[in-house]
Design a protein around this motif. Structure first.
Motif, PDB file in Angstrom:
ATOM      1  N   ARG A  46     -15.530 -31.964 -24.260  1.00 53.55           N
ATOM      2  CA  ARG A  46     -14.977 -30.919 -23.387  1.00 53.55           C
ATOM      3  C   ARG A  46     -15.859 -29.668 -23.377  1.00 53.55           C
ATOM      4  NH1 ARG A  46      -9.847 -31.734 -21.660  1.00 53.55           N
ATOM      5  NH2 ARG A  46     -10.587 -30.159 -20.180  1.00 53.55           N
ATOM      6  N   PRO A  47     -17.126 -29.792 -22.908  1.00 55.25           N
ATOM      7  CA  PRO A  47     -18.061 -28.669 -22.958  1.00 55.25           C
ATOM      8  C   PRO A  47     -17.879 -27.635 -21.855  1.00 55.25           C
ATOM      9  CG  PRO A  47     -19.127 -30.557 -21.963  1.00 55.25           C
ATOM     10  CD  PRO A  47     -17.760 -31.022 -22.399  1.00 55.25           C
ATOM     11  N   GLU A  48     -17.109 -27.950 -20.817  1.00 59.60           N
ATOM     12  CA  GLU A  48     -16.975 -27.065 -19.663  1.00 59.60           C
ATOM     13  C   GLU A  48     -16.215 -25.783 -20.026  1.00 59.60           C
ATOM     14  OE1 GLU A  48     -13.469 -29.537 -20.216  1.00 59.60           O
ATOM     15  OE2 GLU A  48     -15.565 -30.112 -19.891  1.00 59.60           O
ATOM     16  N   HIS A  49     -16.422 -24.732 -19.234  1.00 60.19           N
ATOM     17  CA  HIS A  49     -15.695 -23.486 -19.491  1.00 60.19           C
ATOM     18  C   HIS A  49     -14.199 -23.732 -19.312  1.00 60.19           C
ATOM     19  CE1 HIS A  49     -14.358 -19.326 -19.368  1.00 60.19           C
ATOM     20  NE2 HIS A  49     -15.567 -18.947 -19.751  1.00 60.19           N
ATOM     21  N   PRO A  50     -13.373 -23.337 -20.283  1.00 58.39           N
ATOM     22  CA  PRO A  50     -11.945 -23.689 -20.243  1.00 58.39           C
ATOM     23  C   PRO A  50     -11.124 -22.897 -19.234  1.00 58.39           C
ATOM     24  CG  PRO A  50     -12.429 -22.379 -22.185  1.00 58.39           C
ATOM     25  CD  PRO A  50     -13.743 -22.663 -21.536  1.00 58.39           C
ATOM     26  N   THR A  51     -11.617 -21.729 -18.779  1.00 59.11           N
ATOM     27  CA  THR A  51     -10.828 -20.906 -17.850  1.00 59.11           C
ATOM     28  C   THR A  51     -11.689 -20.480 -16.659  1.00 59.11           C
ATOM     29  OG1 THR A  51     -11.341 -18.883 -19.098  1.00 59.11           O
ATOM     30  CG2 THR A  51      -9.310 -20.057 -19.676  1.00 59.11           C
ATOM     31  N   PRO A  91      -9.666 -36.774 -22.159  1.00 58.90           N
ATOM     32  CA  PRO A  91     -10.984 -37.010 -22.762  1.00 58.90           C
ATOM     33  C   PRO A  91     -12.101 -36.192 -22.120  1.00 58.90           C
ATOM     34  CG  PRO A  91      -9.830 -39.085 -22.427  1.00 58.90           C
ATOM     35  CD  PRO A  91      -9.017 -38.017 -21.745  1.00 58.90           C
ATOM     36  N   SER A  92     -11.971 -35.918 -20.815  1.00 61.59           N
ATOM     37  CA  SER A  92     -13.010 -35.164 -20.113  1.00 61.59           C
ATOM     38  C   SER A  92     -12.395 -34.385 -18.964  1.00 61.59           C
ATOM     39  CB  SER A  92     -14.089 -36.113 -19.565  1.00 61.59           C
ATOM     40  OG  SER A  92     -13.570 -36.885 -18.486  1.00 61.59           O
ATOM     41  N   ASP A  93     -13.164 -33.447 -18.456  1.00 59.74           N
ATOM     42  CA  ASP A  93     -12.739 -32.700 -17.283  1.00 59.74           C
ATOM     43  C   ASP A  93     -12.570 -33.636 -16.093  1.00 59.74           C
ATOM     44  OD1 ASP A  93     -12.165 -30.192 -15.979  1.00 59.74           O
ATOM     45  OD2 ASP A  93     -14.129 -30.308 -15.028  1.00 59.74           O
ATOM     46  N   GLU A  94     -13.396 -34.648 -16.025  1.00 55.57           N
ATOM     47  CA  GLU A  94     -13.307 -35.633 -14.954  1.00 55.57           C
ATOM     48  C   GLU A  94     -11.961 -36.342 -14.959  1.00 55.57           C
ATOM     49  OE1 GLU A  94     -14.373 -38.301 -11.822  1.00 55.57           O
ATOM     50  OE2 GLU A  94     -15.115 -36.326 -12.449  1.00 55.57           O
ATOM     51  N   ASP A  95     -11.403 -36.585 -16.151  1.00 55.51           N
ATOM     52  CA  ASP A  95     -10.101 -37.241 -16.238  1.00 55.51           C
ATOM     53  C   ASP A  95      -8.992 -36.379 -15.646  1.00 55.51           C
ATOM     54  OD1 ASP A  95     -10.414 -39.857 -17.779  1.00 55.51           O
ATOM     55  OD2 ASP A  95     -11.511 -38.467 -19.048  1.00 55.51           O
ATOM     56  N   LEU A  96      -9.102 -35.066 -15.793  1.00 55.66           N
ATOM     57  CA  LEU A  96      -8.114 -34.173 -15.189  1.00 55.66           C
ATOM     58  C   LEU A  96      -8.170 -34.271 -13.666  1.00 55.66           C
ATOM     59  CD1 LEU A  96      -8.687 -31.005 -17.415  1.00 55.66           C
ATOM     60  CD2 LEU A  96      -6.746 -32.572 -17.536  1.00 55.66           C
TER      61      LEU A  96
END
Length: 587
Positions: free
Chosen positions: A14-19, A323-328
């Motif tokens: 989960r390396p992406e910026h969270p907000t 598991p990943s931003d892609e999954d969201l």
């Protein structure tokens, strides 16, 4: 212990910026490998686990909970307390300002130490929080230690769909303990923007901003600049008064945020102190309104039928954490593929990245808290619910995809004692004060006390009796109310916010599997049942929407349109054809 800054690692989870709705350039993701230890006796504080030189015995991958496969721990029994520890080095350029330590979510009661010094506590397993750790930092390596205590069986905390038994059962699933969202550092100036509340006003071609500032604000000016597809479309500046600034941002172009069209404006906020640049934040917003008109709920003045699906936010390998931003993003795509235009985000505050994708994709969502497990039969329940609920509302207020609030779901009696109605009334009233722009459902299904929308849950599997129940309402006849001795319909917009739940798992032999009602004998029978139930709601002139249970299976609950690993059980085109035709209430 020396753990390198995981932001540079290609394998960091989960390396992406969270907000992405509130983003600065100077930040450092702390996800990855941490030391970890389970503290069954909650004796770690007495044994001084928080000291800088104390090493924990195990290892975990943050931000995944220890119950999950992705954490590397996979411990499924109850954990009274868990400890985390890792080292980090603050970039040399981060001088002259403040360093904030952010937690997306930690379940449930948290205390944090930097180099052996406590920097703060937080209670709540779903809302985000942060601490200013500037004064505790040292040159070179620093150590962060986290304690999380969790007891879903206490009745004193919202647990959502986390099982109170050892095994998952019914519609309660594997638990989540401790850190389950991104942990990250952020560098801010000495005076900085700490929060924004934005209300869109497309009818007057503007957006109204309330900005909160921390630090010395005298002589400070804030500027808001809006852009649409790279083009400057508005700018305004205002002096900061105390700790707030209020701005009306005029817009030269009005582009509405609509269902299926997540038109977003980029927003740049700049805080200048005595002429110099003090802080910069990148944000975004959408222009849309929500109004109630008789039995219709209108978006931008249009009656839009809400084709919602129940989304529980569970993942086979990550439990509460995707598991990943892609999954969201993929979960929203799966819903859209079957003709839904939104979701009830059920018994869980979803992470901001999910709301970001909903904003971008024009996907309607209802915000809900994880109230199950919390005893609200006495006023004491309010203190365990309201502060965290307001933290969640404050965090998610600016997301245009979020079109309503639902703090409670199915507030069943506890050990034969009825809910304290004043808790629901107070939470409703405070929520309306916090956000008068959106409708609030006090408790979905039962037992309503005061609500903008009257919803019920109806899992009747017979399309004929299901339809007959709501026929009188078409001609101003009797409105069907579940638990009529406990709740009263008072003319609000009305919809079935849970229905269906049709049991379908022909390829599974698990004896624990279940769904609502009897299992159809064939795929054709399933489709006809689904069509009959759904047609009733689409054809009803006084229903403004529906919410089908559910998008995907979760563990033993196998009434999803997709399996738990997100494989379609039916041709999405068939379900989409049923869901997407025009509804009777639509303009």
């Amino acid at each position: 212990m020396k753990i390198s800054n995981a932001k540079s690692s290609q394998t960091q989870p989960r390396p992406e910026h969270p907000t992405p709705h509130w983003e600065r350039s100077e930040w450092l993701n702390l996800n990855g490998s941490w030391q970890f230890e389970i503290d069954h006796g909650k004796s770690g504080k007495e044994r001084e686990y928080f000291k800088k030189d104390h090493h924990l015995t195990g290892e975990i991958t943050v931000p995944f909970c220890p119950e999950s496969k992705l954490s590397g721990v996979e411990y499924k029994d109850f954990m009274a307390a868990v400890w985390y520890r890792r080292g980090f080095t603050v970039p040399e350029a981060w001088t002259g300002g403040r360093v904030l330590l952010h937690f997306g979510a930690v379940d449930y009661e948290t205390e944090v130490w930097i180099n052996g010094v406590s920097v703060g506590t937080h209670r709540g397993g779903y809302s985000s929080f942060s601490f200013d750790i500037t004064e505790q930092l040292a040159a070179g390596e620093n150590i962060v230690t986290v304690l999380a205590e969790d007891d879903v069986r206490s009745g004193r905390q919202p647990r959502g769909k986390q099982s109170e038994r050892f095994y998952s059962h019914g519609c309660d699933y594997t638990r989540t303990t401790g850190i389950w969202q991104t942990v990250w550092l952020e560098f801010v100036p000495g005076t900085y923007l700490s929060n924004m509340k934005l209300v869109a006003d497309p009818d007057n071609a503007c957006a109204r901003l309330e900005l909160e500032i921390k630090g010395r604000s005298a002589g400070t000016v804030v500027t808001a600049a809006a852009f649409f597809e790279g083009k400057a479309v508005g700018e305004v500046s205002a002096a900061v008064a105390g700790t707030y600034a209020f701005l009306t941002l005029p817009l030269s172009e009005v582009h509405l945020w609509e269902v299926g069209n997540g038109r977003l404006y980029n927003l740049e906020l700049t805080l200048r102190h005595d002429g110099g640049t003090e802080d910069k934040v990148r944000a975004y917003f959408g222009l849309r309104t929500i109004t109630i008109d008789g039995m219709a709920v209108r978006i931008n003045g249009k009656s839009v039928f809400q084709r919602l699906v129940l989304d529980q936010g569970f993942y086979p390998d990550g439990i509460y954490t995707a598991p990943s931003d892609e999954d969201l993003r993929k979960d929203i795509e799966l819903s859209l593929d079957m003709g839904f235009n939104g979701a009830r985000l059920h018994e869980k505050m979803f992470e901001p990245r999910f709301l970001y994708w909903a904003d971008r994709m024009g996907y309607l969502v209802w915000g809900e808290h994880a109230n199950w497990g919390l005893d609200i039969t006495t006023p004491a329940g309010l203190s365990s619910f309201l502060p965290e609920w307001l933290e969640g509302m404050r965090r998610d207020f600016n997301h245009p995809a979020l079109i309503g609030w639902c703090p409670f779901n199915e507030t069943w009696d506890r050990n034969g004692t009825k809910q304290d109605n004043e808790i629901l009334r107070i939470v409703y009233e405070v929520s309306k004060q916090m956000d008068p722009t959106r409708p609030v459902i006090d408790t979905s299904g039962n037992f309503h006390v005061v609500t903008d929308i009257f919803d019920i849950h109806d899992y009747d599997q017979n399309p004929e009796t299901f339809k007959a129940r709501y026929e009188p309402m078409k001609t101003d006849g009797e409105v069907f109310v579940t638990f009529s001795d406990r709740q009263k319909y008072e003319g609000q917009p009305y919809f079935i916010s849970e229905y269906g739940g049709i049991w379908w798992n022909p390829d599974q032999k698990d004896e624990k599997s279940w769904g609502y009602g009897d299992r159809p004998k064939s795929e054709e029978e399933f489709i006809e049942r689904y069509r009959g139930l759904t047609d009733t709601l689409l054809d009803h002139p006084k229903m403004f929407g529906f919410c089908y249970t559910q998008l995907y299976d979760v563990e033993q609950e196998v009434n999803g349109l997709y399996t738990y690993d997100r494989k379609a059980k039916f041709d999405p085109a068939v379900i989409r054809q049923i869901n997407s035709r025009k509804a009777a209430i639509e303009d």
